[in-house]
Design an enzyme around this catalytic site. Sequence first.
Site, PDB file in Angstrom:
ATOM      1  N   CYS A 254       0.840  -1.206   0.000  1.00 33.72           N
ATOM      2  CA  CYS A 254       0.000   0.000   0.000  1.00 33.72           C
ATOM      3  C   CYS A 254       0.872   1.251   0.000  1.00 33.72           C
ATOM      4  O   CYS A 254       1.439   1.620   1.042  1.00 33.72           O
ATOM      5  CB  CYS A 254      -0.919  -0.003   1.223  1.00 33.72           C
TER       6      CYS A 254
ATOM      7  N   CYS B 221      -0.513   4.070   2.206  1.00 39.61           N
ATOM      8  CA  CYS B 221      -0.251   3.875   3.633  1.00 39.61           C
ATOM      9  C   CYS B 221       1.206   4.162   3.989  1.00 39.61           C
ATOM     10  O   CYS B 221       1.486   4.801   5.013  1.00 39.61           O
ATOM     11  CB  CYS B 221      -0.556   2.427   4.027  1.00 39.61           C
ATOM     12  N   ASP B 222       2.127   3.686   3.176  1.00 36.45           N
ATOM     13  CA  ASP B 222       3.520   3.599   3.605  1.00 36.45           C
ATOM     14  C   ASP B 222       4.516   4.483   2.869  1.00 36.45           C
ATOM     15  O   ASP B 222       5.691   4.527   3.253  1.00 36.45           O
ATOM     16  CB  ASP B 222       3.991   2.138   3.488  1.00 36.45           C
TER      17      ASP B 222
END
Length: 330
Positions: free
Chosen positions: A136, A139-140
Site C-alpha cells: 500500500c 499507507c507507507d
Amino acid sequence: MEIYDCIIVGAGPAGLAAALYASRDRFKTLVLEKFYPGGQINNTNRIENYPGIKQIDGPSLIEQLKEQAESFAAEIKTTAEVTKLEKLSDGNIEISCGDEKYVSRAVILAPGSDYRKLGVAGEEKFRNAGTGVSYCGTCDAPFYRGREVVAVGGGNTAIEETLHLAKFAEKVTLVHRRDEFRATKALAEELLAKVNEPNSNLFVKYDSIVTAIEGEDKVQAAKIKNVKTEKEESYPCDGVFIFVGMVPNTAFLKGFVDLTESGFIKCDSVYLRTKIPGVFTAGDCRLGAAMQLATATADGVLTAMLLKQYFRDANWWQQKLDDSNQASGW
C-alpha cells in the site's frame, strides 16, 4: 435456537467497527472470525493515516477496537470459519460454521481481502513497512522519504500508487512484466510524462519481473529478471511495493450473494446492501472499496446504523436510492 439481531462475518476493522455500533445500539451482536481479530492490519507496524490517532501499530488498534466492542456486550468468536449462509423462510439468516449453526435477523459480511502475492523468496520475511515490503503506497510512502524503492505492477492501482510514491522517495523504479501497461491510457500517459521529465526520479523496467527480495534485517535489493533476455540483476533498493491486485475472502459466498469475476461482493454503493434482504457488506471485500483502514471502519459503522432502518421496515431493502432514505429523514 437463540436468534441474534446481527451477526458479523469477519473481525477486521470493518467488522469490529460494525460490532461496536450494533452492540452499542443494544442489538444482540455476534462476530464470527475465521482466525483471530485484525486481518491484514495486523501486519502493519506503523499507522499514521487513521484520523484522530497520530501513530499506532495495527495489533494495538485492533485490540482497542475489540475491547471497545466487547464493552458493549458484543460477542466475538475466533476460529469460527463460516462455511455457508442460507436465507430462511421466516426472513432470518442461518450461518453455518461447520457443524455449528447460528441464526440472525441481519448479517454484515466483512471477511476482508488479502493482497495478491508475488510468491518470491524474501517476500514474507520482509513483509512489513518497517523492513521493506509493502502492498500500500498510500499507507507507507511517507516512510520512504528520500529513499530508493521498487514498485511492481502495471494496472491502474499500480500506476496511481507509483506516482504517489514518487512524491516521497528519492528514486522509484516500476517493474512491469509486459512492454505496455494494462492501466487506462490517461494514467499510463501521466506516468510516462513523469518518467520523461528532466531529472525525473521515476523509472520503468519493462518486460521484467521480480524473482526475489534480498537483504539481511531489511530489504537491500530486488532481484529483477528480464523475461525476454533472461538477464537477471540484483537491483539495490530500500523497499519493494507490490501492486498486483487483491484477493477477496469470499469463496464461501458463491451462490449466496452476487460476486464479481474477481470475487468482490456486489452491493449498492450507498447503503451497501447485497441482493439478499438483511445482508449488508462492509470493507475491503466489497466492490468499490477504497482499501483503506478509515474507509473500512466507516463501512462497518454505516451498515450497523442501517440495521435500524431494515428492522423498522423490511420493504426498505427494495426501495431505490433517494433523499427520503437519508438518515436525516428517519
